[in-house]
Every structure is written in C-alpha cells, then in structure tokens.
Design a protein around this motif. Structure first.
Motif, mmCIF file in Angstrom:
data_model
loop_
_atom_site.group_PDB
_atom_site.id
_atom_site.type_symbol
_atom_site.label_atom_id
_atom_site.label_comp_id
_atom_site.label_asym_id
_atom_site.label_seq_id
_atom_site.Cartn_x
_atom_site.Cartn_y
_atom_site.Cartn_z
ATOM 1 N N MET A 83 -51.555 -32.714 -13.516
ATOM 2 C CA MET A 83 -50.950 -31.396 -13.666
ATOM 3 C C MET A 83 -51.991 -30.385 -14.123
ATOM 4 O O MET A 83 -52.112 -29.292 -13.551
ATOM 5 N N GLU A 84 -52.764 -30.741 -15.137
ATOM 6 C CA GLU A 84 -53.800 -29.841 -15.652
ATOM 7 C C GLU A 84 -54.837 -29.528 -14.578
ATOM 8 O O GLU A 84 -55.290 -28.394 -14.444
ATOM 9 N N PHE A 85 -55.210 -30.546 -13.807
ATOM 10 C CA PHE A 85 -56.180 -30.352 -12.730
ATOM 11 C C PHE A 85 -55.645 -29.377 -11.681
ATOM 12 O O PHE A 85 -56.321 -28.427 -11.297
ATOM 13 N N LEU A 86 -54.422 -29.622 -11.222
ATOM 14 C CA LEU A 86 -53.822 -28.775 -10.183
ATOM 15 C C LEU A 86 -53.605 -27.349 -10.675
ATOM 16 O O LEU A 86 -53.939 -26.384 -9.968
ATOM 17 N N ALA A 122 -51.806 -40.001 -16.711
ATOM 18 C CA ALA A 122 -52.248 -39.650 -15.355
ATOM 19 C C ALA A 122 -51.522 -38.408 -14.848
ATOM 20 O O ALA A 122 -52.133 -37.540 -14.209
ATOM 21 N N SER A 123 -50.244 -38.308 -15.139
ATOM 22 C CA SER A 123 -49.444 -37.175 -14.692
ATOM 23 C C SER A 123 -49.902 -35.872 -15.353
ATOM 24 O O SER A 123 -50.013 -34.834 -14.693
ATOM 25 N N VAL A 168 -55.573 -22.794 -10.058
ATOM 26 C CA VAL A 168 -54.988 -21.489 -9.746
ATOM 27 C C VAL A 168 -54.804 -20.589 -10.971
ATOM 28 O O VAL A 168 -54.475 -19.419 -10.818
ATOM 29 N N ILE A 169 -55.034 -21.112 -12.153
ATOM 30 C CA ILE A 169 -54.914 -20.316 -13.377
ATOM 31 C C ILE A 169 -56.297 -19.773 -13.719
ATOM 32 O O ILE A 169 -57.290 -20.499 -13.611
#
Length: 121
Positions: free
Chosen positions: A32-35, A27-28, A39-40
């Motif tokens: 992280m990948e989603f967030l 889940a973490s 912006v990347i």
C-alpha cells in the motif's frame, strides 16, 4: 474431547493464525505504501504513521477476539452434538483464517485502488 482439550486445540493454532496474518499484514502495508507513494507528493505520508500503528494494534486485538469465538462456538455446539461440533471446528478455523487473511490484505487493495484512481494526475 474435554473442554480444555478443545481450548488447547484452538490456542495451539492461534500462533499459526497470528503468524499468517502478521506476514500478510506487513506485506499488505508495504505494498500500500509503495503504491500510494507513487502518486502522493514527496514528503507527504499516505497514512499518518501513528494512525497506521494504532490501527494495526486495534486490528490485532479484534482479530484475536474473533478468533477466540472459535472455541467458544465449538464448546456451545458440543452440547448439542459433539461430533458435529468437532468437524465444524476444523471448517470454522479454515474459513476464519481465509476471511481474516482477505480482510488483512485490505491495505493492499486500498493502495491499488488509490494508485489506479490517481496515477493520471
């Protein structure tokens, strides 16, 4: 409790420990990948996939080595005071699980900080 009963007590709980850390870790990383993906630039990876996979494997090994220290500490403490060592073992299991869970959620917090610091760009 005998030495083998103490080890068995810890090893039975290792399955729960690993299942909880696995769920939190997946889940973490997804969070992280989603967030970071927000912006990347498209087509770039937040983290190199091979490095991420290697980090997950190394983290899993280290977490389980630290987990093993639980029954080692209990066996060592049993020589001084067996009753206290047993009650402390339960506390150590829960504290270790909480600490490991917090540490396993680190990618989420990293992704959140990264997103917050880069979202205006």
């Amino acid at each position: 409790m005998t030495t083998w009963q103490i080890i068995r007590w810890w090893e039975i709980r290792r399955l729960l420990y690993n299942a909880i850390l696995f769920a939190i870790g997946i889940a973490s990383i997804i969070a992280m990948e989603f967030l970071m993906g927000r912006v990347i630039p498209v087509g770039e990876d937040a983290i190199e996939p091979f490095a991420l996979a290697l980090g997950v494997v190394i983290y899993g090994i280290v977490a389980n080595l630290c987990y093993t220290s639980g029954w080692i500490v209990e066996l060592a403490g049993r020589k001084a005071d067996g009753t206290s060592a047993r009650s402390q073992a339960r506390k150590h299991f829960l504290l270790g699980l909480w600490f490991s869970s917090l540490l396993t959620s680190a990618p989420l917090w990293f992704g959140l900080v990264f997103w917050l610091s880069h979202r205006s760009h």
